[in-house]
Motif scaffolding. Structure first.
Motif, PDB file in Angstrom:
ATOM      1  N   VAL A   1       0.868  -1.177   0.000  1.00  0.00           N
ATOM      2  CA  VAL A   1       0.000   0.000   0.000  1.00  0.00           C
ATOM      3  C   VAL A   1       0.906   1.228   0.000  1.00  0.00           C
ATOM      4  CG1 VAL A   1      -1.793   1.294   1.206  1.00  0.00           C
ATOM      5  CG2 VAL A   1      -1.712  -1.181   1.434  1.00  0.00           C
ATOM      6  N   PHE A   2       0.602   2.175  -0.877  1.00  0.00           N
ATOM      7  CA  PHE A   2       1.347   3.429  -0.890  1.00  0.00           C
ATOM      8  C   PHE A   2       0.340   4.566  -0.982  1.00  0.00           C
ATOM      9  CE2 PHE A   2       3.817   6.741  -3.291  1.00  0.00           C
ATOM     10  CZ  PHE A   2       4.654   7.083  -2.247  1.00  0.00           C
ATOM     11  N   ASN A   3       0.370   5.451   0.006  1.00  0.00           N
ATOM     12  CA  ASN A   3      -0.545   6.578   0.072  1.00  0.00           C
ATOM     13  C   ASN A   3       0.291   7.851   0.069  1.00  0.00           C
ATOM     14  OD1 ASN A   3      -2.121   8.749   1.078  1.00  0.00           O
ATOM     15  ND2 ASN A   3      -3.569   7.305   1.930  1.00  0.00           N
ATOM     16  N   SER A   4       0.149   8.628  -1.003  1.00  0.00           N
ATOM     17  CA  SER A   4       0.868   9.892  -1.088  1.00  0.00           C
ATOM     18  C   SER A   4       0.116  10.808  -2.037  1.00  0.00           C
ATOM     19  CB  SER A   4       2.290   9.682  -1.601  1.00  0.00           C
ATOM     20  OG  SER A   4       2.927  10.935  -1.803  1.00  0.00           O
ATOM     21  N   VAL A   5      -0.072  12.053  -1.618  1.00  0.00           N
ATOM     22  CA  VAL A   5      -0.715  13.035  -2.478  1.00  0.00           C
ATOM     23  C   VAL A   5       0.162  13.319  -3.698  1.00  0.00           C
ATOM     24  CG1 VAL A   5       0.203  15.128  -1.375  1.00  0.00           C
ATOM     25  CG2 VAL A   5      -2.055  15.161  -2.417  1.00  0.00           C
ATOM     26  N   ASN A   6       1.459  13.101  -3.577  1.00  0.00           N
ATOM     27  CA  ASN A   6       2.401  13.312  -4.662  1.00  0.00           C
ATOM     28  C   ASN A   6       2.273  12.173  -5.673  1.00  0.00           C
ATOM     29  OD1 ASN A   6       4.609  13.707  -6.316  1.00  0.00           O
ATOM     30  ND2 ASN A   6       5.968  14.291  -4.645  1.00  0.00           N
ATOM     31  N   ALA A   7       2.002  12.503  -6.926  1.00  0.00           N
ATOM     32  CA  ALA A   7       1.772  11.491  -7.963  1.00  0.00           C
ATOM     33  C   ALA A   7       3.023  10.691  -8.298  1.00  0.00           C
ATOM     34  CB  ALA A   7       1.235  12.154  -9.226  1.00  0.00           C
ATOM     35  N   SER A   8       4.190  11.279  -8.140  1.00  0.00           N
ATOM     36  CA  SER A   8       5.405  10.549  -8.473  1.00  0.00           C
ATOM     37  C   SER A   8       5.683   9.513  -7.386  1.00  0.00           C
ATOM     38  CB  SER A   8       6.596  11.500  -8.614  1.00  0.00           C
ATOM     39  OG  SER A   8       6.917  12.077  -7.378  1.00  0.00           O
ATOM     40  N   GLY A   9       6.199   8.407  -7.795  1.00  0.00           N
ATOM     41  CA  GLY A   9       6.544   7.367  -6.843  1.00  0.00           C
ATOM     42  C   GLY A   9       5.566   6.210  -6.809  1.00  0.00           C
ATOM     43  N   HIS A  10       4.323   6.428  -7.184  1.00  0.00           N
ATOM     44  CA  HIS A  10       3.321   5.357  -7.124  1.00  0.00           C
ATOM     45  C   HIS A  10       3.699   4.203  -8.060  1.00  0.00           C
ATOM     46  CE1 HIS A  10       0.091   7.003  -4.527  1.00  0.00           C
ATOM     47  NE2 HIS A  10       0.734   8.127  -4.788  1.00  0.00           N
ATOM     48  N   MET A  11       4.017   4.534  -9.302  1.00  0.00           N
ATOM     49  CA  MET A  11       4.359   3.497 -10.274  1.00  0.00           C
ATOM     50  C   MET A  11       5.618   2.748  -9.849  1.00  0.00           C
ATOM     51  SD  MET A  11       6.596   2.621 -12.885  1.00  0.00           S
ATOM     52  CE  MET A  11       7.435   4.168 -13.102  1.00  0.00           C
ATOM     53  N   LYS A  12       6.654   3.476  -9.440  1.00  0.00           N
ATOM     54  CA  LYS A  12       7.926   2.840  -9.066  1.00  0.00           C
ATOM     55  C   LYS A  12       7.748   1.902  -7.873  1.00  0.00           C
ATOM     56  CE  LYS A  12      10.856   6.560 -10.740  1.00  0.00           C
ATOM     57  NZ  LYS A  12      11.749   7.646 -10.378  1.00  0.00           N
ATOM     58  N   ARG A  13       7.000   2.333  -6.882  1.00  0.00           N
ATOM     59  CA  ARG A  13       6.775   1.482  -5.704  1.00  0.00           C
ATOM     60  C   ARG A  13       5.970   0.239  -6.060  1.00  0.00           C
ATOM     61  NH1 ARG A  13       7.326   3.915  -0.131  1.00  0.00           N
ATOM     62  NH2 ARG A  13       8.482   5.822  -0.499  1.00  0.00           N
ATOM     63  N   ALA A  14       4.994   0.398  -6.934  1.00  0.00           N
ATOM     64  CA  ALA A  14       4.175  -0.746  -7.345  1.00  0.00           C
ATOM     65  C   ALA A  14       5.021  -1.760  -8.104  1.00  0.00           C
ATOM     66  CB  ALA A  14       3.006  -0.278  -8.207  1.00  0.00           C
TER      67      ALA A  14
END
Length: 149
Positions: free
Chosen positions: A129-142
């Motif tokens: 689970v990754f929760n961040s208002v910042n759009a960057s980082g979601h794809m990389k973490r997934a």
């Protein structure tokens, strides 16, 4: 708090970009899954996030994962957003925030719908689970989480 690592995801059905009913039960047991909840079609951050998943879509396919984006926008809005940005993955319309509530995705501090990404294993259990208002980082973490499955 939203769903946590190890939780089973709830079953749900929502309309897709073409107005067809998409059921999560058709994927569980067959593929790993990445679900990203985002606030709004065509906003700068959401467009950047969706395009980062688009640009690495082949990497997700190689890892045996389906990618799904969910927001409260209509299927018609999703169709335009998907076409404009050449998105190869499914976008689901959660106009009543039913699925957002099932996943317990909270609004951010600006009262916008939250931005949260889940990686789910083939059995339907949350692996990341990754929760961040910042759009960057979601794809990389997934993508990184998929490597561990």
């Amino acid at each position: 708090m939203g769903l946590k690592v190890g939780d089973k995801i709830p079953f749900f059905s929502l309309p897709d970009t073409f107005g067809n009913t998409f059921s999560i039960e058709d994927i569980i047991g067959k593929k790993n899954l990445v679900i990203f909840f985002y606030p709004k079609d065509n906003s700068p951050g959401c467009t950047a996030e969706a395009c980062s998943f688009r640009d690495h879509y082949e990497d997700f396919l190689e890892k045996g994962a389906a990618v799904i984006g969910i927001s409260a926008d209509s299927a018609k809005s999703h169709a335009k957003f998907s076409k404009r940005n050449r998105l190869p993955f499914v976008l689901l319309s959660d106009e009543n925030n039913k699925v957002r509530k099932l996943f317990k995705v909270k609004n951010n501090m600006f009262l916008l719908p939250g931005r949260e990404t889940y990686v789910i294993d083939k059995e339907g259990k949350v692996a990341m689970v990754f929760n961040s208002v910042n759009a960057s980082g979601h794809m990389k973490r997934a993508l990184k989480a998929l490597l561990k499955l």
